[in-house]
Every structure is written in structure tokens, then in C-alpha cells.
Enzyme design. Structure first.
Site, PDB file in Angstrom:
ATOM      1  N   THR A   7       0.841  -1.203   0.000  1.00 32.13           N
ATOM      2  CA  THR A   7       0.000   0.000   0.000  1.00 32.13           C
ATOM      3  C   THR A   7       0.873   1.250   0.000  1.00 32.13           C
ATOM      4  O   THR A   7       0.589   2.218  -0.728  1.00 32.13           O
ATOM      5  CB  THR A   7      -0.916   0.009   1.249  1.00 32.13           C
ATOM      6  OG1 THR A   7      -1.588  -1.245   1.310  1.00 32.13           O
ATOM      7  CG2 THR A   7      -1.943   1.121   1.192  1.00 32.13           C
ATOM      8  N   THR A   8       1.945   1.222   0.779  1.00 28.37           N
ATOM      9  CA  THR A   8       2.859   2.365   0.858  1.00 28.37           C
ATOM     10  C   THR A   8       3.475   2.627  -0.512  1.00 28.37           C
ATOM     11  O   THR A   8       3.587   3.780  -0.948  1.00 28.37           O
ATOM     12  CB  THR A   8       3.966   2.057   1.905  1.00 28.37           C
ATOM     13  OG1 THR A   8       3.331   1.629   3.109  1.00 28.37           O
ATOM     14  CG2 THR A   8       4.826   3.270   2.175  1.00 28.37           C
ATOM     15  N   GLU A  76      -2.868  -3.803  -6.486  1.00 23.68           N
ATOM     16  CA  GLU A  76      -2.321  -4.507  -5.322  1.00 23.68           C
ATOM     17  C   GLU A  76      -2.864  -5.933  -5.307  1.00 23.68           C
ATOM     18  O   GLU A  76      -4.053  -6.154  -5.232  1.00 23.68           O
ATOM     19  CB  GLU A  76      -2.735  -3.776  -4.041  1.00 23.68           C
ATOM     20  CG  GLU A  76      -2.126  -4.368  -2.789  1.00 23.68           C
ATOM     21  CD  GLU A  76      -2.462  -3.559  -1.552  1.00 23.68           C
ATOM     22  OE1 GLU A  76      -3.222  -2.572  -1.661  1.00 23.68           O
ATOM     23  OE2 GLU A  76      -1.974  -3.925  -0.480  1.00 23.68           O
ATOM     24  N   ARG A 135       6.281  -5.182  10.717  1.00 25.22           N
ATOM     25  CA  ARG A 135       5.360  -4.200  10.110  1.00 25.22           C
ATOM     26  C   ARG A 135       3.910  -4.487  10.516  1.00 25.22           C
ATOM     27  O   ARG A 135       3.106  -3.563  10.649  1.00 25.22           O
ATOM     28  CB  ARG A 135       5.539  -4.185   8.583  1.00 25.22           C
ATOM     29  CG  ARG A 135       6.893  -3.608   8.214  1.00 25.22           C
ATOM     30  CD  ARG A 135       7.142  -3.483   6.727  1.00 25.22           C
ATOM     31  NE  ARG A 135       8.539  -3.095   6.513  1.00 25.22           N
ATOM     32  CZ  ARG A 135       9.166  -3.083   5.344  1.00 25.22           C
ATOM     33  NH1 ARG A 135       8.496  -3.400   4.258  1.00 25.22           N
ATOM     34  NH2 ARG A 135      10.434  -2.721   5.252  1.00 25.22           N
ATOM     35  N   LEU A 136       3.618  -5.773  10.707  1.00 26.67           N
ATOM     36  CA  LEU A 136       2.272  -6.158  11.189  1.00 26.67           C
ATOM     37  C   LEU A 136       2.015  -5.522  12.563  1.00 26.67           C
ATOM     38  O   LEU A 136       0.962  -4.928  12.813  1.00 26.67           O
ATOM     39  CB  LEU A 136       2.214  -7.687  11.288  1.00 26.67           C
ATOM     40  CG  LEU A 136       0.993  -8.404  11.863  1.00 26.67           C
ATOM     41  CD1 LEU A 136       0.902  -9.790  11.227  1.00 26.67           C
ATOM     42  CD2 LEU A 136       1.022  -8.583  13.361  1.00 26.67           C
ATOM     43  N   LYS A 137       3.034  -5.616  13.442  1.00 29.23           N
ATOM     44  CA  LYS A 137       2.870  -5.058  14.800  1.00 29.23           C
ATOM     45  C   LYS A 137       2.777  -3.542  14.743  1.00 29.23           C
ATOM     46  O   LYS A 137       2.005  -2.925  15.463  1.00 29.23           O
ATOM     47  CB  LYS A 137       4.033  -5.510  15.688  1.00 29.23           C
ATOM     48  CG  LYS A 137       3.890  -6.980  16.106  1.00 29.23           C
ATOM     49  CD  LYS A 137       4.911  -7.380  17.133  1.00 29.23           C
ATOM     50  CE  LYS A 137       6.202  -7.788  16.457  1.00 29.23           C
ATOM     51  NZ  LYS A 137       7.266  -8.204  17.325  1.00 29.23           N
ATOM     52  N   GLN A 138       3.527  -2.966  13.819  1.00 27.34           N
ATOM     53  CA  GLN A 138       3.522  -1.509  13.661  1.00 27.34           C
ATOM     54  C   GLN A 138       2.155  -1.023  13.156  1.00 27.34           C
ATOM     55  O   GLN A 138       1.607  -0.050  13.648  1.00 27.34           O
ATOM     56  CB  GLN A 138       4.621  -1.139  12.658  1.00 27.34           C
ATOM     57  CG  GLN A 138       4.831   0.338  12.440  1.00 27.34           C
ATOM     58  CD  GLN A 138       5.915   0.553  11.378  1.00 27.34           C
ATOM     59  OE1 GLN A 138       6.856  -0.237  11.249  1.00 27.34           O
ATOM     60  NE2 GLN A 138       5.779   1.594  10.595  1.00 27.34           N
ATOM     61  N   ARG A 139       1.586  -1.743  12.184  1.00 30.70           N
ATOM     62  CA  ARG A 139       0.291  -1.319  11.627  1.00 30.70           C
ATOM     63  C   ARG A 139      -0.839  -1.582  12.610  1.00 30.70           C
ATOM     64  O   ARG A 139      -1.792  -0.821  12.697  1.00 30.70           O
ATOM     65  CB  ARG A 139       0.010  -2.027  10.308  1.00 30.70           C
ATOM     66  CG  ARG A 139      -1.314  -1.582   9.715  1.00 30.70           C
ATOM     67  CD  ARG A 139      -1.499  -2.019   8.302  1.00 30.70           C
ATOM     68  NE  ARG A 139      -1.687  -3.465   8.195  1.00 30.70           N
ATOM     69  CZ  ARG A 139      -1.683  -4.119   7.044  1.00 30.70           C
ATOM     70  NH1 ARG A 139      -1.474  -3.480   5.927  1.00 30.70           N
ATOM     71  NH2 ARG A 139      -1.882  -5.417   7.019  1.00 30.70           N
TER      72      ARG A 139
HETATM   73  N1  LIG Z   1       9.956   0.354   4.066  1.00 34.07           N
HETATM   74  C1  LIG Z   1       9.295   0.371   5.219  1.00 34.07           C
HETATM   75  N2  LIG Z   1       9.968   0.429   6.398  1.00 34.07           N
HETATM   76  C2  LIG Z   1       9.298   0.416   7.563  1.00 34.07           C
HETATM   77  N3  LIG Z   1       7.953   0.374   7.689  1.00 34.07           N
HETATM   78  C3  LIG Z   1       7.227   0.302   6.546  1.00 34.07           C
HETATM   79  C4  LIG Z   1       7.847   0.311   5.259  1.00 34.07           C
HETATM   80  N4  LIG Z   1       6.862   0.235   4.317  1.00 34.07           N
HETATM   81  C5  LIG Z   1       5.692   0.196   4.980  1.00 34.07           C
HETATM   82  N5  LIG Z   1       5.899   0.247   6.327  1.00 34.07           N
HETATM   83  C6  LIG Z   1       4.884   0.199   7.381  1.00 34.07           C
HETATM   84  O1  LIG Z   1       4.498  -1.174   7.520  1.00 34.07           O
HETATM   85  C7  LIG Z   1       3.091  -1.297   7.710  1.00 34.07           C
HETATM   86  C8  LIG Z   1       2.484  -2.108   6.548  1.00 34.07           C
HETATM   87  O2  LIG Z   1       2.669  -1.396   5.336  1.00 34.07           O
HETATM   88  P1  LIG Z   1       1.581  -1.412   4.171  1.00 34.07           P
HETATM   89  O3  LIG Z   1       2.061  -0.517   3.080  1.00 34.07           O
HETATM   90  O4  LIG Z   1       0.213  -1.151   4.743  1.00 34.07           O
HETATM   91  O5  LIG Z   1       1.697  -2.960   3.728  1.00 34.07           O
HETATM   92  P2  LIG Z   1       0.730  -3.895   2.873  1.00 34.07           P
HETATM   93  O6  LIG Z   1      -0.130  -3.024   2.022  1.00 34.07           O
HETATM   94  O7  LIG Z   1       1.657  -4.759   2.099  1.00 34.07           O
HETATM   95  O8  LIG Z   1      -0.052  -4.662   3.880  1.00 34.07           O
HETATM   96  C9  LIG Z   1       2.540   0.127   7.793  1.00 34.07           C
HETATM   97  O9  LIG Z   1       2.473   0.494   9.148  1.00 34.07           O
HETATM   98  C10 LIG Z   1       3.609   0.957   7.040  1.00 34.07           C
HETATM   99  O10 LIG Z   1       3.656   2.290   7.505  1.00 34.07           O
HETATM  100  N1  LIG Z   2      -6.451 -13.886  -0.460  1.00 34.53           N
HETATM  101  C1  LIG Z   2      -6.148 -13.209   0.672  1.00 34.53           C
HETATM  102  C2  LIG Z   2      -5.595 -11.940   0.612  1.00 34.53           C
HETATM  103  C3  LIG Z   2      -5.306 -11.286   1.789  1.00 34.53           C
HETATM  104  N2  LIG Z   2      -5.568 -11.871   2.976  1.00 34.53           N
HETATM  105  C4  LIG Z   2      -5.340 -11.130   4.234  1.00 34.53           C
HETATM  106  C5  LIG Z   2      -3.914 -10.915   4.624  1.00 34.53           C
HETATM  107  C6  LIG Z   2      -3.971  -9.638   5.413  1.00 34.53           C
HETATM  108  O1  LIG Z   2      -4.410  -9.925   6.745  1.00 34.53           O
HETATM  109  C7  LIG Z   2      -5.087  -8.853   4.733  1.00 34.53           C
HETATM  110  C8  LIG Z   2      -4.652  -7.790   3.760  1.00 34.53           C
HETATM  111  O2  LIG Z   2      -3.419  -8.076   3.190  1.00 34.53           O
HETATM  112  P1  LIG Z   2      -2.238  -6.973   3.094  1.00 34.53           P
HETATM  113  O3  LIG Z   2      -2.684  -5.979   2.073  1.00 34.53           O
HETATM  114  O4  LIG Z   2      -2.093  -6.333   4.416  1.00 34.53           O
HETATM  115  O5  LIG Z   2      -1.010  -7.730   2.679  1.00 34.53           O
HETATM  116  O6  LIG Z   2      -5.877  -9.832   4.067  1.00 34.53           O
HETATM  117  C9  LIG Z   2      -6.106 -13.143   3.005  1.00 34.53           C
HETATM  118  O7  LIG Z   2      -6.315 -13.705   4.101  1.00 34.53           O
HETATM  119  N3  LIG Z   2      -6.392 -13.780   1.857  1.00 34.53           N
END
Ligand SMILES: Nc1ncnc2c1ncn2[C@@H]1O[C@H](COP(=O)(O)OP(=O)(O)O)[C@@H](O)[C@H]1O
Ligand SMILES: Nc1ccn([C@H]2C[C@H](O)[C@@H](COP(=O)(O)O)O2)c(=O)n1
Length: 205
Positions: A7-8, A76, A135-139
């Protein structure tokens, strides 16, 4: 991978004109007519895995088929990673009954045989399970608090088999690998370096 910065990355490219960015429909997975299939799946995957993944398949198909509004579309994930990674993981870990897997597979095969789903490039943001866990814990998304590191390791191995070793499932497009364990500044630098290749049209995984 999951929770690795997709997403970032998309937010960064969304600032570029001529690019249409389609994020994953997670909000729908967390609220379909007042129900939260994402939370239910994490609470009891055997019972609710099929429910979430059926809805994921529908919403991803809808994303793929939506009308294009710019010369380049970045998306995405895809209907392919939903099936080859998440459904496969539920099944292989014994958390999806065989009949649920069979029905979902029939749906997937029908869709991919009868509907054209073109993808030009897969951009693989390659992250270690440990980085995803941090990153999971951070989000801190409520539904995901129960996810153990082992779950992220299984997902990681499935991605590596599919996109790097290329031994598990067919690839719908060539793969561009971007190492993504780095901090944000470094990642933005890498996105710039790969901009031209990425803008050839892409799907982030
Ligand atoms: N390069 C990075 N370094 C540290 N933290 C990051 C980085 N990219 C994303 N994050 C953080 O990690 C978490 C998950 O990022 P996100 O973009 O939502 O991932 P996804 O869409 O793959 O689930 C968010 O809290 C985001 O701010
Ligand atoms: N087919 C899928 C796709 C995604 N998920 C889950 C995994 C995460 O908890 C959430 C969103 O994914 P992210 O964008 O954060 O990588 O959805 C799933 O279970 N099955």
C-alpha cells in the site's frame, strides 16, 4: 508477501499522473453487509476460510475487470495470488476442508478459463517473514493481532516457490523482484530506479 509495504508503494506511485492505482479491497473483506469475514477467518479458519476466500475471489475479479481510466494501472495483489498463496496455504496447513478447496478451485479454474485477466508485470516486493511481522505489529490492524510468525513464514515460502523458484504454479506475467526489507527512504530510491520498468504496467504482490 503480506503486510510488507504494498500500500505504501502504491501511495507513492499514485502521486504520478497517468497512473491508476487499485488498492486491495480490504475494507470490503472487513465489512460485507455488516459482517467481517477477515476477522472470522483469523478466528476460525476451518469454518470461515472458504467464506473469506470466496469473497476475495469475487472482489479481486471485480478489480481486474473494472474499466481502465489511465494509460498505466497498478494493482495490489491479484486473483492469482489469492488462489496460489492464501487458499493454497489454508489447504496445505489443514485449515481448509478438501471439499471447500475443491469448490473454490472449480470457481477459479472456470474464471481463469473463461475470462481474460491480462497482467503485464508482477512486481514482487520481497520481504523476510520477520520484516512482515514487525510491520504487522507496527500497523496494528485488530484482526491481524492473532497472526503468528509461522503463518508469515508459510506465506513467504509459497511466494518464493511461485515467483522465485517458479516451481509451483503458472506465472501470468514476468516477475520484477525488488528487495523490500529496507527502510522507507531506501525503498523510495528503489522505486525511482525501477520506475520505467514498473510503469510498463504492473501488479504488486
Ligand atoms: N519500508 C518500510 N519500512 C518500515 N515500515 C514500513 C515500510 N513500508 C511500509 N511500512 C509500514 O508497515 C506497515 C504495513 O505497510 P503497508 O504498506 O500497509 O503494507 P501492505 O499493504 O503490504 O499490507 C505500515 O504500518 C507501514 O507504515
Ligand atoms: N487472499 C487473501 C488476501 C489477503 N488476505 C489477508 C492478509 C492480510 O491480513 C489482509 C490484507 O493483506 P495486506 O494488504 O495487508 O497484505 O488480508 C487473506 O487472508 N487472503
Amino acid at each position: 508477501m503480506t503486510i510488507n509495504g504494498k500500500t505504501t508503494c502504491l501511495e507513492y506511485f499514485s502521486k504520478t499522473s497517468n497512473i491508476e492505482v487499485l488498492t486491495e479491497p480490504v475494507s470490503k473483506w472487513r465489512n460485507v453487509r455488516g459482517h467481517n469475514p477477515l476477522a472470522l477467518m483469523y478466528q476460525d479458519p476451518k469454518r470461515w476460510g472458504i467464506t473469506l476466500q470466496t469473497y476475495v475471489q469475487l472482489t479481486m475479479l471485480d478489480r481486474h475487470l473494472s474499466s481502465v481510466s489511465a494509460p498505466v494501472r497498478m494493482m495490489e495483489r491479484s486473483i492469482f495470488s489469492a488462489k496460489y498463496i492464501f487458499v493454497e496455504n489454508l489447504f496445505r496447513s489443514g485449515k481448509m476442508p478438501e471439499v471447500d478447496f475443491a469448490v473454490l478451485s472449480e470457481w477459479f479454474d472456470w474464471i481463469t478459463t473463461n475470462i481474460s485477466i491480462p497482467v503485464d508485470l508482477i512486481v514482487y516486493l520481497q520481504t523476510s517473514p520477520q520484516t512482515c511481522y514487525e510491520r504487522l505489529k507496527q500497523r496494528c490492524r485488530e484482526e491481524e493481532k492473532v497472526i503468528p510468525l509461522e503463518y508469515l513464514e508459510s506465506i513467504h515460502h509459497l511466494y518464493e516457490d511461485w515467483l522465485i523458484k517458479q516451481t509451483s504454479f503458472p506465472l501470468p506475467a514476468p516477475v520484477l523482484v525488488i528487495p523490500a526489507d529496507h527502510d522507507l527512504q531506501n525503498m523510495l530510491h528503489q522505486y525511482e530506479e525501477n520506475r520505467d520498468k514498473i510503469l510498463a504496467g504492473s501488479c504488486l504482490l
